[in-house]
Design an enzyme around this catalytic site. Structure first.
Site, PDB file in Angstrom:
ATOM      1  N   LYS A 102      15.075  61.346 -13.310  1.00 55.74           N
ATOM      2  CA  LYS A 102      14.754  59.910 -13.946  1.00 55.74           C
ATOM      3  C   LYS A 102      13.540  60.055 -14.613  1.00 55.74           C
ATOM      4  CE  LYS A 102      13.011  55.364 -12.966  1.00 55.74           C
ATOM      5  NZ  LYS A 102      12.616  54.423 -11.941  1.00 55.74           N
ATOM      6  N   GLY A 163       8.599  46.270  -9.714  1.00 55.63           N
ATOM      7  CA  GLY A 163       8.273  45.666  -8.353  1.00 55.63           C
ATOM      8  C   GLY A 163       7.937  43.955  -8.428  1.00 55.63           C
ATOM      9  N   ALA A 189      14.676  48.139 -12.206  1.00 54.00           N
ATOM     10  CA  ALA A 189      13.319  47.419 -12.047  1.00 54.00           C
ATOM     11  C   ALA A 189      13.639  45.954 -12.574  1.00 54.00           C
ATOM     12  CB  ALA A 189      12.358  47.810 -13.103  1.00 54.00           C
ATOM     13  N   GLY A 190      12.934  45.142 -11.464  1.00 57.27           N
ATOM     14  CA  GLY A 190      12.927  43.777 -11.578  1.00 57.27           C
ATOM     15  C   GLY A 190      13.799  42.850 -10.581  1.00 57.27           C
ATOM     16  N   ASN A 211      13.750  49.623  -5.821  1.00 60.83           N
ATOM     17  CA  ASN A 211      13.455  50.320  -4.613  1.00 60.83           C
ATOM     18  C   ASN A 211      12.598  48.744  -3.795  1.00 60.83           C
ATOM     19  OD1 ASN A 211      12.060  51.892  -2.918  1.00 60.83           O
ATOM     20  ND2 ASN A 211      10.190  52.064  -4.066  1.00 60.83           N
ATOM     21  N   THR A 212      11.597  48.278  -4.610  1.00 66.24           N
ATOM     22  CA  THR A 212      10.730  47.224  -3.876  1.00 66.24           C
ATOM     23  C   THR A 212      11.718  46.107  -3.456  1.00 66.24           C
ATOM     24  OG1 THR A 212       9.249  47.665  -5.825  1.00 66.24           O
ATOM     25  CG2 THR A 212       8.546  45.906  -4.300  1.00 66.24           C
TER      26      THR A 212
END
Length: 261
Positions: A102, A163, A189-190, A211-212
């Site tokens: 990635k 995040g 993301a997001g 992830n987050t």
């Protein structure tokens, strides 16, 4: 090929949820959350996670054996093309010639917004160098198409800032990107909660990387399970094709013919 498999760089996966390994309290929690998510591809920040470069420290490889999971080394924390290329060449050595990576090249440390100029530069080098590049980028349809044409095997526009948990801020751009792409488009993301993941999949995304949203939840293992279901539900809804939206043209659900009037 089954409609239900995600195909990336010539390999098929039954899960369309890709998860990060950072931000957990320890590797045991990481493993439990990833098991609950059903993910087969796990992304690893080479600059922040030990996969053998720090001898004598706990290694993620012991908790997530590479024979059980497909590793996706990433360039989190890189702000230039050179830095990103160097980091992924190191990852390839540490993981015995592993090619699926990635790429992310960040523009600034506050927003973690991608620097697309450096991203394009790095993508060109990495593709020539034999890497299978999944690339994090802005939700700009022109840039996404350019990255596809360079030879990236998947394009991964952000839904909102890394995040941030803000969800999908521009579904229209994502739709343009998906409609024009010949490679898998994944939201990266997001995503903040299960409904964000379902919406991304309903738009036609091939998968989601997060992830987050899981690691930052009060109960990461329960959230991982929620995300697994959301991705599956969103995919089924996309394949089913939703009913048309109709304002005020009420149609009763039950047949009205034959009613006594």
């Amino acid at each position: 090929m089954s409609m239900n498999t995600l195909n990336i760089a010539g390999k098929s996966y039954s899960s369309r949820l890709l998860v990060g390994t950072g931000k957990y309290k320890d590797f045991t929690e990481t493993r439990a959350a990833i098991d609950a998510s059903g993910a087969e591809i796990v992304t690893v920040a080479i600059r922040r996670t030990n996969i053998g470069q720090n001898a004598g420290e706990p290694s993620l490889l012991d908790y997530l054996p590479p024979e059980e999971f497909t590793y996706l080394p990433n360039t989190a924390g890189c702000y230039s093309a050179d830095d990103a290329v160097r980091t992924l060449r190191l990852a390839r050595e540490l993981l015995d010639g592993h090619q699926l990576v990635k790429l992310e090249v960040l523009g600034d440390p506050n927003t973690l917004y991608p620097n697309v100029i450096e991203t394009i530069k790095a993508a060109e080098v990495l593709v020539k160098d034999g890497f299978d590049v999944m690339v994090y980028t802005s939700d700009d349809p022109i840039i996404c198409k350019q990255l596809e044409e360079i030879g990236c095997c998947a394009v991964m526009p952000l839904a909102s800032l890394i995040g941030s948990g803000m969800g999908i801020l521009n579904p229209w751009n994502l739709q343009i990107i998906i409609e024009n792409a010949k490679v898998p488009v994944l939201v990266d993301a997001g995503v903040g909660t299960a409904s964000d993941a379902a919406i991304a999949m309903e738009l036609g995304c091939a998968g989601i990387l997060m992830n987050t949203a899981i690691a930052g939840a009060n109960n990461p293992i329960l959230m991982a399970s929620a995300m697994k279901k959301a991705v599956e539900a969103g995919r089924e809804a996309f394949l089913a094709g939703r009913m048309a939206k109709k304002l005020y043209s009420a149609t009763p659900s039950s047949p009205t013919s034959g009613l006594i009037t």
